[in-house]
Write a protein that holds these residues in place. Sequence first.
Motif, PDB file in Angstrom:
ATOM      1  N   THR A   1       4.530  10.321   2.826  1.00  0.00           N
ATOM      2  CA  THR A   1       4.244   9.170   1.977  1.00  0.00           C
ATOM      3  C   THR A   1       4.972   7.965   2.573  1.00  0.00           C
ATOM      4  O   THR A   1       6.193   7.994   2.733  1.00  0.00           O
ATOM      5  CB  THR A   1       4.724   9.403   0.539  1.00  0.00           C
ATOM      6  OG1 THR A   1       4.037  10.532  -0.013  1.00  0.00           O
ATOM      7  CG2 THR A   1       4.462   8.177  -0.333  1.00  0.00           C
ATOM      8  N   ILE A   2       4.223   6.930   2.915  1.00  0.00           N
ATOM      9  CA  ILE A   2       4.802   5.734   3.529  1.00  0.00           C
ATOM     10  C   ILE A   2       4.263   4.507   2.813  1.00  0.00           C
ATOM     11  O   ILE A   2       3.060   4.406   2.538  1.00  0.00           O
ATOM     12  CB  ILE A   2       4.483   5.678   5.043  1.00  0.00           C
ATOM     13  CG1 ILE A   2       5.195   6.835   5.759  1.00  0.00           C
ATOM     14  CG2 ILE A   2       4.889   4.331   5.647  1.00  0.00           C
ATOM     15  CD1 ILE A   2       4.922   6.938   7.239  1.00  0.00           C
TER      16      ILE A   2
ATOM     17  N   ILE B   1       8.843   4.083  -5.279  1.00  0.00           N
ATOM     18  CA  ILE B   1       8.213   5.157  -4.491  1.00  0.00           C
ATOM     19  C   ILE B   1       9.003   5.321  -3.193  1.00  0.00           C
ATOM     20  O   ILE B   1       9.262   4.346  -2.478  1.00  0.00           O
ATOM     21  CB  ILE B   1       6.739   4.827  -4.176  1.00  0.00           C
ATOM     22  CG1 ILE B   1       5.925   4.816  -5.470  1.00  0.00           C
ATOM     23  CG2 ILE B   1       6.153   5.846  -3.198  1.00  0.00           C
ATOM     24  CD1 ILE B   1       4.457   4.490  -5.283  1.00  0.00           C
ATOM     25  N   LYS B   2       9.399   6.571  -2.901  1.00  0.00           N
ATOM     26  CA  LYS B   2      10.185   6.825  -1.697  1.00  0.00           C
ATOM     27  C   LYS B   2       9.276   6.801  -0.472  1.00  0.00           C
ATOM     28  O   LYS B   2       8.302   7.547  -0.385  1.00  0.00           O
ATOM     29  CB  LYS B   2      10.892   8.170  -1.794  1.00  0.00           C
ATOM     30  CG  LYS B   2      11.867   8.420  -0.650  1.00  0.00           C
ATOM     31  CD  LYS B   2      12.837   9.552  -0.937  1.00  0.00           C
ATOM     32  CE  LYS B   2      13.967   9.094  -1.805  1.00  0.00           C
ATOM     33  NZ  LYS B   2      15.044  10.094  -1.936  1.00  0.00           N
ATOM     34  N   SER B   3       9.626   5.921   0.466  1.00  0.00           N
ATOM     35  CA  SER B   3       8.859   5.778   1.705  1.00  0.00           C
ATOM     36  C   SER B   3       9.598   6.494   2.824  1.00  0.00           C
ATOM     37  O   SER B   3      10.767   6.222   3.085  1.00  0.00           O
ATOM     38  CB  SER B   3       8.694   4.295   2.046  1.00  0.00           C
ATOM     39  OG  SER B   3       7.976   4.129   3.260  1.00  0.00           O
ATOM     40  N   ALA B   4       8.904   7.416   3.507  1.00  0.00           N
ATOM     41  CA  ALA B   4       9.534   8.264   4.525  1.00  0.00           C
ATOM     42  C   ALA B   4       9.090   7.864   5.928  1.00  0.00           C
ATOM     43  O   ALA B   4       8.671   8.707   6.721  1.00  0.00           O
ATOM     44  CB  ALA B   4       9.223   9.725   4.254  1.00  0.00           C
ATOM     45  N   GLY B   5       9.167   6.581   6.237  1.00  0.00           N
ATOM     46  CA  GLY B   5       8.780   6.128   7.571  1.00  0.00           C
ATOM     47  C   GLY B   5       8.220   4.720   7.520  1.00  0.00           C
ATOM     48  O   GLY B   5       8.244   4.059   6.469  1.00  0.00           O
ATOM     49  N   MET B   6       7.703   4.273   8.654  1.00  0.00           N
ATOM     50  CA  MET B   6       7.155   2.916   8.741  1.00  0.00           C
ATOM     51  C   MET B   6       6.027   2.898   9.769  1.00  0.00           C
ATOM     52  O   MET B   6       6.167   3.429  10.870  1.00  0.00           O
ATOM     53  CB  MET B   6       8.261   1.938   9.163  1.00  0.00           C
ATOM     54  CG  MET B   6       7.812   0.504   9.299  1.00  0.00           C
ATOM     55  SD  MET B   6       9.231  -0.630   9.531  1.00  0.00           S
ATOM     56  CE  MET B   6       9.740  -0.214  11.197  1.00  0.00           C
TER      57      MET B   6
ATOM     58  N   TYR C   1       0.855  -1.189   0.000  1.00  0.00           N
ATOM     59  CA  TYR C   1       0.000   0.000   0.000  1.00  0.00           C
ATOM     60  C   TYR C   1       0.892   1.241   0.000  1.00  0.00           C
ATOM     61  O   TYR C   1       1.994   1.234   0.558  1.00  0.00           O
ATOM     62  CB  TYR C   1      -0.864   0.058   1.254  1.00  0.00           C
ATOM     63  CG  TYR C   1      -2.104  -0.809   1.236  1.00  0.00           C
ATOM     64  CD1 TYR C   1      -2.982  -0.797   0.158  1.00  0.00           C
ATOM     65  CD2 TYR C   1      -2.419  -1.618   2.332  1.00  0.00           C
ATOM     66  CE1 TYR C   1      -4.130  -1.575   0.156  1.00  0.00           C
ATOM     67  CE2 TYR C   1      -3.563  -2.396   2.345  1.00  0.00           C
ATOM     68  CZ  TYR C   1      -4.413  -2.373   1.252  1.00  0.00           C
ATOM     69  OH  TYR C   1      -5.538  -3.146   1.252  1.00  0.00           O
ATOM     70  N   VAL C   2       0.377   2.324  -0.580  1.00  0.00           N
ATOM     71  CA  VAL C   2       1.019   3.633  -0.487  1.00  0.00           C
ATOM     72  C   VAL C   2       0.067   4.525   0.297  1.00  0.00           C
ATOM     73  O   VAL C   2      -1.064   4.775  -0.130  1.00  0.00           O
ATOM     74  CB  VAL C   2       1.287   4.241  -1.884  1.00  0.00           C
ATOM     75  CG1 VAL C   2       1.954   5.606  -1.736  1.00  0.00           C
ATOM     76  CG2 VAL C   2       2.150   3.303  -2.710  1.00  0.00           C
ATOM     77  N   GLU C   3       0.520   4.967   1.479  1.00  0.00           N
ATOM     78  CA  GLU C   3      -0.345   5.766   2.364  1.00  0.00           C
ATOM     79  C   GLU C   3       0.156   7.207   2.442  1.00  0.00           C
ATOM     80  O   GLU C   3       1.360   7.462   2.354  1.00  0.00           O
ATOM     81  CB  GLU C   3      -0.354   5.174   3.780  1.00  0.00           C
ATOM     82  CG  GLU C   3      -0.730   3.720   3.860  1.00  0.00           C
ATOM     83  CD  GLU C   3       0.392   2.829   4.344  1.00  0.00           C
ATOM     84  OE1 GLU C   3       0.323   1.606   4.093  1.00  0.00           O
ATOM     85  OE2 GLU C   3       1.368   3.355   4.930  1.00  0.00           O
ATOM     86  N   GLU C   4      -0.770   8.117   2.604  1.00  0.00           N
ATOM     87  CA  GLU C   4      -0.449   9.503   2.936  1.00  0.00           C
ATOM     88  C   GLU C   4      -0.855   9.685   4.402  1.00  0.00           C
ATOM     89  O   GLU C   4      -2.040   9.599   4.738  1.00  0.00           O
ATOM     90  CB  GLU C   4      -1.203  10.478   2.037  1.00  0.00           C
ATOM     91  CG  GLU C   4      -0.828  10.397   0.564  1.00  0.00           C
ATOM     92  CD  GLU C   4       0.627  10.766   0.316  1.00  0.00           C
ATOM     93  OE1 GLU C   4       1.112  11.727   0.959  1.00  0.00           O
ATOM     94  OE2 GLU C   4       1.283  10.094  -0.506  1.00  0.00           O
ATOM     95  N   ILE C   5       0.146   9.927   5.259  1.00  0.00           N
ATOM     96  CA  ILE C   5      -0.110   9.920   6.707  1.00  0.00           C
ATOM     97  C   ILE C   5       0.263  11.262   7.316  1.00  0.00           C
ATOM     98  O   ILE C   5       1.392  11.758   7.156  1.00  0.00           O
ATOM     99  CB  ILE C   5       0.678   8.791   7.412  1.00  0.00           C
ATOM    100  CG1 ILE C   5       0.358   7.442   6.760  1.00  0.00           C
ATOM    101  CG2 ILE C   5       0.364   8.751   8.896  1.00  0.00           C
ATOM    102  CD1 ILE C   5       1.084   6.266   7.381  1.00  0.00           C
ATOM    103  N   ASP C   6      -0.685  11.849   8.033  1.00  0.00           N
ATOM    104  CA  ASP C   6      -0.454  13.101   8.762  1.00  0.00           C
ATOM    105  C   ASP C   6       0.238  12.771  10.080  1.00  0.00           C
ATOM    106  O   ASP C   6      -0.315  12.049  10.917  1.00  0.00           O
ATOM    107  CB  ASP C   6      -1.802  13.781   9.029  1.00  0.00           C
ATOM    108  CG  ASP C   6      -1.652  15.096   9.788  1.00  0.00           C
ATOM    109  OD1 ASP C   6      -0.503  15.531  10.047  1.00  0.00           O
ATOM    110  OD2 ASP C   6      -2.699  15.689  10.154  1.00  0.00           O
ATOM    111  N   ILE C   7       1.481  13.265  10.269  1.00  0.00           N
ATOM    112  CA  ILE C   7       2.165  13.076  11.552  1.00  0.00           C
ATOM    113  C   ILE C   7       2.508  14.425  12.184  1.00  0.00           C
ATOM    114  O   ILE C   7       3.502  14.576  12.891  1.00  0.00           O
ATOM    115  CB  ILE C   7       3.421  12.204  11.406  1.00  0.00           C
ATOM    116  CG1 ILE C   7       4.437  12.836  10.460  1.00  0.00           C
ATOM    117  CG2 ILE C   7       3.075  10.795  10.963  1.00  0.00           C
ATOM    118  CD1 ILE C   7       5.815  12.168  10.524  1.00  0.00           C
TER     119      ILE C   7
END
Length: 412
Positions: free
Chosen positions: A280-281, A313-318, A267-273
Amino acid sequence: MAAVLRIPEKTSTEVLLTYKYVKSDAKLEAGSELVLEAAGEKIDAANTIIKYLISNSDKKEMLGADKAEQAQVEEWLSYTNQSLRGVGKKEIVSNIEKKLNDHLKTNTFFVNNHLTIVDIVIFGLLFAHSKNIKVTSAPNTLRWFDLIQNTVVKSNNLTEDFPLVEINLDDVPEPAAPIVAKKADKKGEKKGEAKADSKTEKKSEAAPAEKKGPVEGGKPKKEKKVKAKKEPAPAAVESDQPVFSRIDIRVGYIKSCKKHEGADSLYVEEIDIGEAEPRTIVSGLVRWYPVEEMENRWVLVLANLKPASMRGIKSAGMVLCASAADGSAVELLGPVDPTKVKAGDKVFVEGMEGEAEKTLNPKKKYWETVQPELKTNDDLIALYGDKPLLIRTASGETVQCKVASVKNGGIK
């Protein structure tokens, strides 16, 4: 429909060894990448495939005879994923000579001194590096390797795929005797000095006379003084800040989620942190959650991992999940009471607070140190060791973290 396991040539040897050892009835095929297709699902994580193969065999006990063993197995499998799989030769050798060799000083096998899937996985991962297991630097690892190749490979007629490695254990070096400092004489150092002088005199009498150098005016030449080499300044000592505090875990809110166009399992998620823009994770959760259950939900995000490309796709977290020991479930972590938190709230452990690293340095292994101690308990609460993970809210109140149903699962 029977399960189909596809293994790329000359890779994933630990998966192949597991498949052969448990005599899996899955259909084995060559493929461009590792994947198991079973019950309409695709699994592409090596450890998850291995646990599936074990769970669907008559050797289920190899995942751990009880909850305590299952937790140990899960911790070691997590370690293999981080430190042995897909890393360079230098790191492999370092682990062979340090962590593995030290553990095997007092253990015949890796978990509770009987064969588990951990031994088979580590053997498979080290098989291609067997020439790097030296008797002088890793004798315990070498003894264990020889034990596994005889009890697992040779005894089960698997030498065609895993030829026996010739091993000579006769040259194991004797351990150096510890140096014990002598107690100083109560009357001071005079007695010791006298003994030293006496020994020196005897040695001088027994030794041949030293040759004298050339003389000038009947006097021996003065020897030139040799300047002592300047010792390099000691390396700066790292602060004793608790390692957990270097990890940046935050509350996140998944605003959108979609299938990765280049990978069916991702999955490609857009997550508000709590930042100006959502992160993008990329997560391998397709097997475990339908897309509608991923969107608009609270999660915990490891936010200071070095960004990595996941199939373009660059993932910036987990996003953090708890996994059942038998591989039967993976569940997202979240706050016990979502109404009291907001995106960006920090997760901490009482007594282990400090400034998080901006980006985790892969060489420091902070996450690899913390991760094996993360787990859920019987009440589904997330713990680090024996302490709960807590969310610090804007009001100053703390909120615990939990999962839906995975008890005593490892978190990663």
